[in-house]
Scaffold this motif. Structure first.
Motif, short mmCIF file in Angstrom:
data_model
loop_
_atom_site.label_atom_id
_atom_site.label_comp_id
_atom_site.label_asym_id
_atom_site.label_seq_id
_atom_site.Cartn_x
_atom_site.Cartn_y
_atom_site.Cartn_z
N SER A 180 6.92 -13.49 2.28
CA SER A 180 6.74 -12.03 2.34
C SER A 180 6.23 -11.59 3.70
O SER A 180 5.65 -12.37 4.46
N ASN A 181 6.42 -10.31 3.98
CA ASN A 181 5.78 -9.67 5.12
C ASN A 181 4.58 -8.88 4.60
O ASN A 181 4.61 -8.38 3.47
N ILE A 182 3.57 -8.76 5.44
CA ILE A 182 2.41 -7.94 5.11
C ILE A 182 2.41 -6.76 6.07
O ILE A 182 2.32 -6.93 7.28
N HIS A 183 2.58 -5.57 5.50
CA HIS A 183 2.56 -4.35 6.31
C HIS A 183 1.12 -3.84 6.33
O HIS A 183 0.54 -3.55 5.29
N LEU A 184 0.55 -3.74 7.54
CA LEU A 184 -0.84 -3.31 7.71
C LEU A 184 -0.86 -1.92 8.34
O LEU A 184 -0.09 -1.65 9.26
N SER A 185 -1.74 -1.06 7.85
CA SER A 185 -1.87 0.26 8.45
C SER A 185 -3.33 0.72 8.43
O SER A 185 -4.10 0.36 7.55
N LEU A 186 -3.66 1.50 9.45
CA LEU A 186 -5.01 2.06 9.59
C LEU A 186 -4.86 3.55 9.87
O LEU A 186 -4.18 3.95 10.82
N GLN A 187 -5.47 4.36 9.02
CA GLN A 187 -5.46 5.81 9.21
C GLN A 187 -6.86 6.37 8.99
O GLN A 187 -7.70 5.72 8.39
N GLY A 188 -7.04 7.62 9.43
CA GLY A 188 -8.31 8.30 9.23
C GLY A 188 -9.31 7.95 10.30
O GLY A 188 -9.06 7.14 11.19
N GLY A 189 -10.46 8.59 10.23
CA GLY A 189 -11.50 8.32 11.22
C GLY A 189 -11.01 8.61 12.62
O GLY A 189 -10.12 9.42 12.84
N GLY A 190 -11.58 7.94 13.58
CA GLY A 190 -11.14 8.14 14.95
C GLY A 190 -11.93 7.35 15.96
O GLY A 190 -12.92 6.70 15.66
N HIS A 191 -11.42 7.40 17.19
CA HIS A 191 -12.08 6.81 18.36
C HIS A 191 -12.96 7.89 18.98
O HIS A 191 -12.52 9.02 19.13
N TYR A 192 -14.17 7.54 19.37
CA TYR A 192 -15.02 8.41 20.18
C TYR A 192 -15.44 7.57 21.38
O TYR A 192 -16.07 6.53 21.22
N LEU A 193 -15.11 8.04 22.57
CA LEU A 193 -15.45 7.31 23.79
C LEU A 193 -16.09 8.29 24.76
O LEU A 193 -15.44 9.21 25.23
N PRO A 194 -17.38 8.12 25.08
CA PRO A 194 -18.10 9.12 25.87
C PRO A 194 -18.02 8.96 27.39
O PRO A 194 -18.45 9.85 28.10
N ARG A 226 -14.86 13.07 10.15
CA ARG A 226 -13.41 13.06 9.94
C ARG A 226 -13.10 12.41 8.60
O ARG A 226 -13.98 11.97 7.89
N ALA A 227 -11.82 12.32 8.30
CA ALA A 227 -11.39 11.70 7.04
C ALA A 227 -11.85 10.24 6.97
O ALA A 227 -12.06 9.59 7.99
N ASP A 228 -12.02 9.74 5.74
CA ASP A 228 -12.39 8.34 5.55
C ASP A 228 -11.35 7.44 6.22
O ASP A 228 -10.17 7.77 6.30
N ILE A 229 -11.81 6.29 6.71
CA ILE A 229 -10.92 5.30 7.30
C ILE A 229 -10.28 4.51 6.17
O ILE A 229 -10.97 4.01 5.29
N LEU A 230 -8.96 4.41 6.20
CA LEU A 230 -8.20 3.69 5.18
C LEU A 230 -7.47 2.53 5.85
O LEU A 230 -6.65 2.75 6.74
N PHE A 231 -7.76 1.31 5.44
CA PHE A 231 -7.09 0.11 5.97
C PHE A 231 -6.31 -0.49 4.80
O PHE A 231 -6.89 -0.84 3.78
N THR A 232 -4.99 -0.58 4.94
CA THR A 232 -4.11 -0.96 3.85
C THR A 232 -3.25 -2.17 4.20
O THR A 232 -2.74 -2.25 5.32
N ALA A 233 -3.11 -3.08 3.24
CA ALA A 233 -2.20 -4.22 3.36
C ALA A 233 -1.20 -4.12 2.20
O ALA A 233 -1.62 -4.02 1.05
N MET A 234 0.08 -4.11 2.52
CA MET A 234 1.14 -4.08 1.50
C MET A 234 1.99 -5.31 1.65
O MET A 234 2.49 -5.62 2.74
N GLU A 235 2.17 -6.03 0.55
CA GLU A 235 3.09 -7.17 0.56
C GLU A 235 4.49 -6.66 0.28
O GLU A 235 4.74 -5.97 -0.71
N VAL A 236 5.42 -7.01 1.19
CA VAL A 236 6.80 -6.56 1.09
C VAL A 236 7.70 -7.79 1.03
O VAL A 236 7.60 -8.68 1.87
N SER A 237 8.61 -7.82 0.05
CA SER A 237 9.52 -8.97 -0.07
C SER A 237 10.54 -8.96 1.05
O SER A 237 10.93 -7.91 1.55
N VAL A 238 10.93 -10.14 1.47
CA VAL A 238 11.89 -10.29 2.57
C VAL A 238 13.22 -10.75 2.01
O VAL A 238 13.28 -11.54 1.10
#
Length: 166
Positions: free
Chosen positions: A61-75, A154-166
């Motif tokens: 399988s492939n693992i599809h990873l995604s990160l959304q929400g939150g943010g970078h703050y660099l001063p 900001r919105a909550d940080i969501l880190f997701t792993a999805m198993e996808v068949s190949v």
């Protein structure tokens, strides 16, 4: 034309033997990071503590990873911050720049924000290669100042792993 109607598909000995068509989503695991500001001044990748663990049904399988929400703050002006994903102790980006970056350009502080602010938007596909539990963790680093990997306003940080068949 024929129609096949079933209530359950099961392999000959266990349901794990059923191979679904390529692109089928086999499972989804999500970690949500609530209001937090995780900081670093490190110029080497360090963990944010944001991680997701998935146990693939198939090593192919492939693992599809995604990160959304939150943010970078660099001063700090003229500095970079980078985000990457580790699989166990291995940096999947295989690059000093990781998968995602933010740059704080020199600006007129009388007009502009004192921070470079940018939302997270990261996706990566990894080959599972195993049916053992796999832990993926977000790592961060910066070239100067105190970088904030955060979502306190900001919105909550969501880190997701999805198993996808190949």
């Amino acid at each position: 034309m024929s129609t096949l109607s079933v209530d359950t598909i099961q392999g000959q000995t266990t349901a794990a033997n059923v191979k679904l068509p390529a692109g089928s989503i086999l499972q989804v695991v999500t970690t949500k990071q609530f209001a937090a500001s995780i900081t670093t001044t490190s110029s080497s990748f360090v963990t944010t503590g944001v991680a997701v663990t998935i146990t693939p049904k198939f090593a192919t399988s492939n693992i599809h990873l995604s990160l959304q929400g939150g943010g970078h703050y660099l001063p700090v002006y003229s500095q970079f911050a980078y985000i990457t994903i580790y699989k166990g102790s291995t940096d999947l980006s295989n690059s000093a720049r990781g998968f995602e970056s933010v740059y704080h350009t020199a600006a007129n502080t009388a007009v502009d924000s004192n921070y470079a602010i940018q939302p997270h938007s990261l996706a990566h596909i990894d080959a599972a290669g195993s049916t053992s539990a796999l832990t993926y963790t977000i790592y961060m680093k910066c070239t100067g100042g105190t970088y904030q990997f955060q979502n306190t306003d900001r919105a909550d940080i969501l880190f997701t792993a999805m198993e996808v068949s190949v």
